[in-house]
Motif scaffolding. Structure first.
Motif, mmCIF file in Angstrom:
data_model
loop_
_atom_site.group_PDB
_atom_site.id
_atom_site.type_symbol
_atom_site.label_atom_id
_atom_site.label_comp_id
_atom_site.label_asym_id
_atom_site.label_seq_id
_atom_site.Cartn_x
_atom_site.Cartn_y
_atom_site.Cartn_z
ATOM 1 N N GLY A 169 0.817 -1.210 0.000
ATOM 2 C CA GLY A 169 0.000 0.000 0.000
ATOM 3 C C GLY A 169 0.846 1.252 0.000
ATOM 4 N N LEU A 170 1.963 1.217 0.715
ATOM 5 C CA LEU A 170 2.869 2.367 0.759
ATOM 6 C C LEU A 170 3.508 2.631 -0.598
ATOM 7 C CD1 LEU A 170 4.560 1.869 4.236
ATOM 8 C CD2 LEU A 170 3.351 3.922 3.464
ATOM 9 N N VAL A 171 3.766 1.579 -1.354
ATOM 10 C CA VAL A 171 4.327 1.765 -2.697
ATOM 11 C C VAL A 171 3.304 2.470 -3.586
ATOM 12 C CG1 VAL A 171 5.117 0.589 -4.791
ATOM 13 C CG2 VAL A 171 5.947 -0.154 -2.554
ATOM 14 N N GLY A 172 2.037 2.052 -3.508
ATOM 15 C CA GLY A 172 1.004 2.729 -4.282
ATOM 16 C C GLY A 172 0.826 4.175 -3.864
ATOM 17 N N PHE A 173 0.881 4.417 -2.568
ATOM 18 C CA PHE A 173 0.812 5.777 -2.033
ATOM 19 C C PHE A 173 1.962 6.608 -2.581
ATOM 20 C CE2 PHE A 173 1.624 8.457 1.983
ATOM 21 C CZ PHE A 173 0.748 9.462 1.587
ATOM 22 N N MET A 174 3.158 6.042 -2.548
ATOM 23 C CA MET A 174 4.349 6.741 -3.028
ATOM 24 C C MET A 174 4.244 7.104 -4.503
ATOM 25 S SD MET A 174 7.228 5.907 -5.099
ATOM 26 C CE MET A 174 7.659 4.181 -4.908
ATOM 27 N N LYS A 175 3.760 6.178 -5.304
ATOM 28 C CA LYS A 175 3.723 6.397 -6.747
ATOM 29 C C LYS A 175 2.787 7.544 -7.133
ATOM 30 C CE LYS A 175 5.419 2.107 -8.655
ATOM 31 N NZ LYS A 175 6.315 2.839 -9.589
ATOM 32 N N SER A 176 1.609 7.579 -6.542
ATOM 33 C CA SER A 176 0.686 8.679 -6.848
ATOM 34 C C SER A 176 1.168 9.993 -6.257
ATOM 35 C CB SER A 176 -0.715 8.346 -6.317
ATOM 36 O OG SER A 176 -1.298 7.300 -7.067
ATOM 37 N N LEU A 177 1.745 9.925 -5.052
ATOM 38 C CA LEU A 177 2.235 11.134 -4.400
ATOM 39 C C LEU A 177 3.402 11.746 -5.176
ATOM 40 C CD1 LEU A 177 1.238 12.467 -1.754
ATOM 41 C CD2 LEU A 177 3.195 11.427 -0.604
ATOM 42 N N ALA A 178 4.240 10.900 -5.755
ATOM 43 C CA ALA A 178 5.365 11.400 -6.552
ATOM 44 C C ALA A 178 4.868 12.195 -7.754
ATOM 45 C CB ALA A 178 6.239 10.232 -7.011
ATOM 46 N N ILE A 179 3.776 11.730 -8.360
ATOM 47 C CA ILE A 179 3.207 12.451 -9.501
ATOM 48 C C ILE A 179 2.653 13.796 -9.050
ATOM 49 C CG2 ILE A 179 1.380 12.402 -11.231
ATOM 50 C CD1 ILE A 179 1.702 9.308 -11.241
ATOM 51 N N GLU A 180 1.929 13.797 -7.921
ATOM 52 C CA GLU A 180 1.334 15.038 -7.430
ATOM 53 C C GLU A 180 2.388 16.029 -6.936
ATOM 54 O OE1 GLU A 180 -1.838 14.521 -4.631
ATOM 55 O OE2 GLU A 180 -2.818 12.957 -5.809
ATOM 56 N N GLY A 181 3.486 15.526 -6.411
ATOM 57 C CA GLY A 181 4.504 16.408 -5.844
ATOM 58 C C GLY A 181 5.498 16.959 -6.843
#
Length: 299
Positions: A169-181
């Motif tokens: 779940g943290l990997v999925g969180f990271m991937k979307s957050l990287a795009i937004e950030g």
């Protein structure tokens, strides 16, 4: 790598990997918030002594640090920690989401409370801390966030369904957050550590603990916390080895209407899973785009 004037929060930094990260960052001039609840490996109990001891180590070496014993599951306490850091140092450049617990059992024997608690600490604890610093990083147009993934999340492990669910779940969180950030120069990555710590002391043979010392993971996290950090990367580290993990997509097949049956998929499953020519999409939208780009094969 220059970390002068940088401010970092490291959760779960009272021992093991978090301690190694905090010491390494402080040695490079980073002001470090050493956060640790000080509880047992299963998350019970609590004490401020573990975080305070690491602060003493940092200060004895000439570094700057403060301790904090907030639980990452307590949103108000996390927000108060971030507010205190901003009041004291005026910035938060780096967040290392490292705090974690273990409540290992087979899924058949595991209670749903133990499942939910592990997800709450690892996944939601990281979400809570990230949310508390996110706007500050956006305002500063700079941020480096590291999630702590696991080989269990990526590849599975017996008796760790709760831990694996939280970690992937943290990997999925990271991937979307990287795009937004990206537009605000906030880089978000995941570390997959293999280390001999309190978490693994009864899993890993004693003679292996030195080989897998936390200090051997720390250089990878320092890199992910630096100006030079990539984004949207899963970086593995342990025992002197460093490698990357990827979520890939095979080329697969395209089926016309008359072929589109479960039986066809079964008979051609080897082609679907053939890894030659596989890609690493940089966003979820790429999967749809790849399929749309092959529509002419159906004519």
């Amino acid at each position: 790598m220059n970390f002068e004037d940088r401010v970092a929060i490291v959760t779960g930094a009272g021992g093991g990997l978090g301690r190694a990260y905090a010491l390494s960052l402080a040695a490079r001039g980073t002001k470090v918030v050493v956060n640790d609840l000080g509880g047992a490996r299963d998350g019970t109990g609590g004490s401020s002594s573990a975080a305070a001891a690491v602060v003493e180590e940092i200060e004895a070496a000439g570094g700057t640090a403060i301790s904090n014993s907030a639980s990452v599951t307590d949103r108000d306490a996390v927000q108060a920690m971030v507010d205190d850091v901003m009041a004291k140092w005026g910035r938060i450049d780096i967040l290392i989401n490292n705090a974690g617990v273990l409540r290992d059992k087979t899924f058949a024997k595991m209670t749903l409370d133990d499942f939910a608690f592990v997800v709450d600490v690892h996944l939601m604890g990281s979400v809570n801390c990230t949310k508390a610093v996110w706007q500050h990083m956006r305002d500063a147009n700079y941020g480096r966030i590291v999630m702590t993934g696991s080989s269990t999340g990526c590849y599975g492990n017996f008796g760790q369904t709760n831990y694996g669910a939280a970690k992937l779940g943290l990997v999925g969180f990271m991937k979307s957050l990287a795009i937004e950030g990206a537009k605000n120069n906030i880089h978000v990555n995941s570390i997959i550590p293999v280390a001999g710590t309190r978490m693994t002391e009864d899993i890993m043979p004693e003679q292996m603990l030195g080989i897998y010392a936390p200090e051997k993971v720390a250089p990878a996290v320092v890199f992910l916390a630096s100006d030079e950090a990539p984004t949207n990367t899963i970086l593995g580290a342990g025992a002197g080895g460093y490698h990357a993990a990827h979520v890939t997509l095979t080329k697969g097949i395209m089926l016309k209407d008359e072929e589109r049956t479960a039986e066809t998929i079964a008979s051609r499953f080897a082609e679907i899973t053939d890894r030659s020519g596989e890609t690493v999409p940089q966003s979820g939208a790429e999967q749809g785009a790849l399929v749309m780009g092959r529509q002419d094969e159906l004519n």
